[in-house]
Design a protein around this motif. Structure first.
Motif, PDB file in Angstrom:
ATOM      1  N   ALA A 132       0.830  -1.204   0.000  1.00  0.00           N
ATOM      2  CA  ALA A 132       0.000   0.000   0.000  1.00  0.00           C
ATOM      3  C   ALA A 132       0.863   1.253   0.000  1.00  0.00           C
ATOM      4  O   ALA A 132       0.577   2.243   0.673  1.00  0.00           O
ATOM      5  CB  ALA A 132      -0.934   0.005   1.199  1.00  0.00           C
ATOM      6  N   GLY A 133       1.962   1.217  -0.752  1.00  0.00           N
ATOM      7  CA  GLY A 133       2.837   2.369  -0.874  1.00  0.00           C
ATOM      8  C   GLY A 133       3.896   2.488   0.194  1.00  0.00           C
ATOM      9  O   GLY A 133       4.762   3.371   0.119  1.00  0.00           O
ATOM     10  N   LYS A 134       3.902   1.612   1.194  1.00  0.00           N
ATOM     11  CA  LYS A 134       4.892   1.650   2.264  1.00  0.00           C
ATOM     12  C   LYS A 134       6.028   0.682   1.963  1.00  0.00           C
ATOM     13  O   LYS A 134       5.794  -0.463   1.586  1.00  0.00           O
ATOM     14  CB  LYS A 134       4.248   1.288   3.602  1.00  0.00           C
ATOM     15  N   ALA A 135       7.264   1.150   2.133  1.00  0.00           N
ATOM     16  CA  ALA A 135       8.432   0.329   1.831  1.00  0.00           C
ATOM     17  C   ALA A 135       8.691  -0.691   2.932  1.00  0.00           C
ATOM     18  O   ALA A 135       8.788  -0.339   4.106  1.00  0.00           O
ATOM     19  CB  ALA A 135       9.656   1.219   1.653  1.00  0.00           C
ATOM     20  N   ILE A 136       8.783  -1.960   2.545  1.00  0.00           N
ATOM     21  CA  ILE A 136       9.081  -3.047   3.483  1.00  0.00           C
ATOM     22  C   ILE A 136      10.330  -3.769   2.993  1.00  0.00           C
ATOM     23  O   ILE A 136      10.306  -4.463   1.973  1.00  0.00           O
ATOM     24  CB  ILE A 136       7.909  -4.039   3.574  1.00  0.00           C
ATOM     25  N   PRO A 137      11.470  -3.620   3.680  1.00  0.00           N
ATOM     26  CA  PRO A 137      12.687  -4.322   3.245  1.00  0.00           C
ATOM     27  C   PRO A 137      12.564  -5.822   3.456  1.00  0.00           C
ATOM     28  O   PRO A 137      12.135  -6.277   4.514  1.00  0.00           O
ATOM     29  CB  PRO A 137      13.775  -3.717   4.142  1.00  0.00           C
ATOM     30  N   LEU A 138      12.919  -6.590   2.435  1.00  0.00           N
ATOM     31  CA  LEU A 138      12.923  -8.053   2.531  1.00  0.00           C
ATOM     32  C   LEU A 138      14.338  -8.592   2.647  1.00  0.00           C
ATOM     33  O   LEU A 138      14.545  -9.800   2.587  1.00  0.00           O
ATOM     34  CB  LEU A 138      12.205  -8.663   1.323  1.00  0.00           C
ATOM     35  N   SER A 139      15.283  -7.702   2.806  1.00  0.00           N
ATOM     36  CA  SER A 139      16.660  -8.106   3.071  1.00  0.00           C
ATOM     37  C   SER A 139      17.325  -7.000   3.872  1.00  0.00           C
ATOM     38  O   SER A 139      16.908  -5.847   3.817  1.00  0.00           O
ATOM     39  CB  SER A 139      17.429  -8.349   1.761  1.00  0.00           C
ATOM     40  N   GLU A 140      18.340  -7.378   4.636  1.00  0.00           N
ATOM     41  CA  GLU A 140      19.117  -6.412   5.402  1.00  0.00           C
ATOM     42  C   GLU A 140      20.568  -6.521   4.979  1.00  0.00           C
ATOM     43  O   GLU A 140      21.142  -7.610   4.960  1.00  0.00           O
ATOM     44  CB  GLU A 140      18.979  -6.686   6.906  1.00  0.00           C
ATOM     45  N   ASP A 141      21.150  -5.389   4.604  1.00  0.00           N
ATOM     46  CA  ASP A 141      22.523  -5.397   4.110  1.00  0.00           C
ATOM     47  C   ASP A 141      23.468  -6.058   5.105  1.00  0.00           C
ATOM     48  O   ASP A 141      23.368  -5.829   6.321  1.00  0.00           O
ATOM     49  CB  ASP A 141      23.010  -3.963   3.864  1.00  0.00           C
ATOM     50  N   HIS A 142      24.375  -6.849   4.586  1.00  0.00           N
ATOM     51  CA  HIS A 142      25.384  -7.481   5.436  1.00  0.00           C
ATOM     52  C   HIS A 142      26.581  -6.544   5.567  1.00  0.00           C
ATOM     53  O   HIS A 142      27.532  -6.594   4.781  1.00  0.00           O
ATOM     54  CB  HIS A 142      25.808  -8.829   4.846  1.00  0.00           C
ATOM     55  N   LYS A 143      26.523  -5.682   6.576  1.00  0.00           N
ATOM     56  CA  LYS A 143      27.581  -4.721   6.852  1.00  0.00           C
ATOM     57  C   LYS A 143      28.387  -5.185   8.072  1.00  0.00           C
ATOM     58  O   LYS A 143      27.821  -5.720   9.031  1.00  0.00           O
ATOM     59  CB  LYS A 143      26.992  -3.337   7.109  1.00  0.00           C
ATOM     60  N   PRO A 144      29.699  -4.955   8.064  1.00  0.00           N
ATOM     61  CA  PRO A 144      30.532  -5.436   9.178  1.00  0.00           C
ATOM     62  C   PRO A 144      30.175  -4.853  10.535  1.00  0.00           C
ATOM     63  O   PRO A 144      30.439  -5.475  11.565  1.00  0.00           O
ATOM     64  CB  PRO A 144      31.950  -5.000   8.757  1.00  0.00           C
ATOM     65  N   ASN A 145      29.595  -3.647  10.566  1.00  0.00           N
ATOM     66  CA  ASN A 145      29.261  -3.016  11.848  1.00  0.00           C
ATOM     67  C   ASN A 145      27.891  -3.407  12.384  1.00  0.00           C
ATOM     68  O   ASN A 145      27.500  -2.942  13.452  1.00  0.00           O
ATOM     69  CB  ASN A 145      29.360  -1.493  11.735  1.00  0.00           C
ATOM     70  N   ARG A 146      27.148  -4.263  11.660  1.00  0.00           N
ATOM     71  CA  ARG A 146      25.943  -4.842  12.242  1.00  0.00           C
ATOM     72  C   ARG A 146      26.356  -5.665  13.454  1.00  0.00           C
ATOM     73  O   ARG A 146      27.299  -6.451  13.392  1.00  0.00           O
ATOM     74  CB  ARG A 146      25.252  -5.757  11.218  1.00  0.00           C
ATOM     75  N   SER A 147      25.657  -5.503  14.561  1.00  0.00           N
ATOM     76  CA  SER A 147      26.103  -6.134  15.806  1.00  0.00           C
ATOM     77  C   SER A 147      26.261  -7.652  15.667  1.00  0.00           C
ATOM     78  O   SER A 147      27.247  -8.230  16.147  1.00  0.00           O
ATOM     79  CB  SER A 147      25.144  -5.794  16.949  1.00  0.00           C
ATOM     80  N   ASP A 148      25.305  -8.300  14.992  1.00  0.00           N
ATOM     81  CA  ASP A 148      25.404  -9.755  14.857  1.00  0.00           C
ATOM     82  C   ASP A 148      26.547 -10.160  13.934  1.00  0.00           C
ATOM     83  O   ASP A 148      27.243 -11.149  14.171  1.00  0.00           O
ATOM     84  CB  ASP A 148      24.076 -10.340  14.374  1.00  0.00           C
TER      85      ASP A 148
END
Length: 321
Positions: free
Chosen positions: A181-197
Motif C-alpha cells: 500500500a505504498g509503504k516500503a518493506i525491506p525483505l533483506s538487510e545489508d550485510h555490513k561489518p558493523n551490524r552487531s550480529d
C-alpha cells in the motif's frame, strides 16, 4: 509449509545461474553443480520441486527447457542504459529492468529474469548480482580463481515468486524492497561489518572490524558476507538470509537493486519514485537515473516488478519473443 533446507538450495541454484554465467565458468561444470545443488533430501510439494529445478538446472530435457522464458536485455540507448520490460500472459504481473555502468570504468553488475509455468503454477525468478553467486556457488567461485592472482567477490539478491508466495535470499549489500500500500518493506538487510550480529560472528572467527573510510572486515572489505573474496573467506561467508512473504492485494511493487542505487536512494524514496511510473521498465530506468543524478559512483542495476491483482498489468515496453 515449505522446507527451509530445500528452499535455500533452490534459491542458491537460481542465483548460480546469474553468477556462474557472469564468471563464464564452463557450461558442463555449471550443469553438474546446478544439478547437485537442487538434489537434497527434503520431501515436500513435488510440483514446486520440479518447477524450480527446471528453472535452475540447465541440463534438463529440451521439452522442459522450452517451458522457460528468459527475459533478455534490450540494446543500450545512446546514454548507455540497458532497459526493457515484460508482462505475463494473464496480466497479473509485469516487470522492468534498467542497468547502467555509471561512473565506473567497467560494468560488473548483472541481472537475470526467468519465468515458467509448471503444472499450471507460475514460477518467476528475479536476480541482481554485483560482481561476477550461495554456499556451493561460493566454492565454485573460489575454485575458478584458484590458480590466478585475482581475489574477486560478488553480492546477490534473488527473489523467487511461486504462485502468490515470494521467497527472497540475500548475500551482501544488494537489496530487495517490497511495497505494501505504498509503504516500503525491506525483505533483506545489508550485510555490513558493523551490524552487531555480523561483527560478533566475525570477531568470534578471529577477525577484526575496523574503520577505513567506512566499517570494513580487516580494514579491507565493506561487507560482511559475499561470494569469493578468498583472502577473507574465514570471516566473509556466503550464507544467505532468506525471507518469505505471501503476496496479497495490499502488495503492489517489488524493487531489487544493486548498491549503486541503495547508496544514494533510501528504501522509501525508491518505492515512491517507482510508483510515479506506470510501466515497470520506466520505473526501473527512473531509479537508475535518479541514483546517477544523486551522485552514485557505482554501477546501477534495478528490477521493478508490479503486481496487478485485477489481472491488468497495463502497458509494457516489450513482450518476450
Amino acid at each position: 509449509m515449505v522446507c527451509n533446507g530445500y528452499l535455500r538450495s533452490v534459491i542458491v541454484g537460481a542465483a548460480r545461474v546469474g553468477i556462474l554465467t557472469r564468471r563464464k565458468v564452463q557450461i558442463s561444470h555449471t550443469q553438474r553443480s546446478l544439478h547437485a545443488c537442487v538434489h537434497v533430501n527434503c520431501t515436500w510439494n513435488c510440483g514446486f520441486r520440479r518447477s524450480l529445478k527446471m528453472m535452475v538446472d540447465s541440463s534438463g530435457a529440451a521439452a522442459k527447457r522450452r517451458m522457460i522464458v528468459d527475459i533478455l536485455p534490450e540494446k543500450e540507448d545512446e546514454r548507455g542504459y540497458v532497459s526493457g520490460g515484460w508482462k505475463s500472459e494473464d496480466g497479473k504481473l509485469s516487470c522492468g529492468y534498467s542497468s547502467f555502468r555509471g561512473k565506473r570504468a567497467t560494468m560488473e553488475d548483472f541481472f537475470d529474469i526467468k519465468t515458467s509455468t509448471i503444472d499450471g503454477q507460475a514460477v518467476c525468478m528475479f536476480g541482481i548480482f554485483d560482481g561476477e553467486t550461495y554456499k556451493q556457488t561460493d566454492v565454485d567461485f573460489l575454485e575458478s580463481e584458484r590458480d590466478t592472482f585475482r581475489d574477486d567477490g560478488s553480492t546477490a539478491s534473488t527473489a523467487v515468486l511461486v504462485g502468490n508466495h515470494l521467497y527472497v535470499a540475500n548475500v551482501g549489500d544488494s537489496r530487495t524492497v517490497l511495497s505494501k500500500a505504498g509503504k516500503a518493506i525491506p525483505l533483506s538487510e545489508d550485510h555490513k561489518p558493523n551490524r552487531s550480529d555480523e561483527r560478533k560472528r566475525i570477531e568470534n572467527a578471529g577477525g577484526v572490524v575496523m574503520w577505513a573510510g567506512t566499517w570494513r572486515v580487516g580494514g579491507v572489505l565493506a561487507m560482511s558476507r559475499a561470494f569469493g573474496n578468498r583472502m577473507l573467506k574465514q570471516f566473509v561467508v556466503a550464507e544467505p538470509d532468506i525471507q518469505d512473504q505471501e503476496i496479497d492485494e495490499e502488495f503492489d511493487l517489488l524493487v531489487l537493486a544493486s548498491d549503486g542505487l541503495w547508496d544514494v536512494v533510501p528504501n522509501e524514496d525508491a518505492i515512491a519514485l517507482a510508483q510515479t511510473e506506470e510501466k515497470p521498465a520506466a520505473a526501473a530506468q527512473k531509479l537508475a537515473e535518479t541514483a546517477f543524478a544523486r551522485g552514485s559512483a557505482d554501477n546501477i542495476t534495478c528490477i521493478v516488478v508490479r503486481f496487478c491483482h485485477g489481472g491488468d498489468a497495463g502497458p509494457v515496453d516489450r513482450q518476450p519473443d
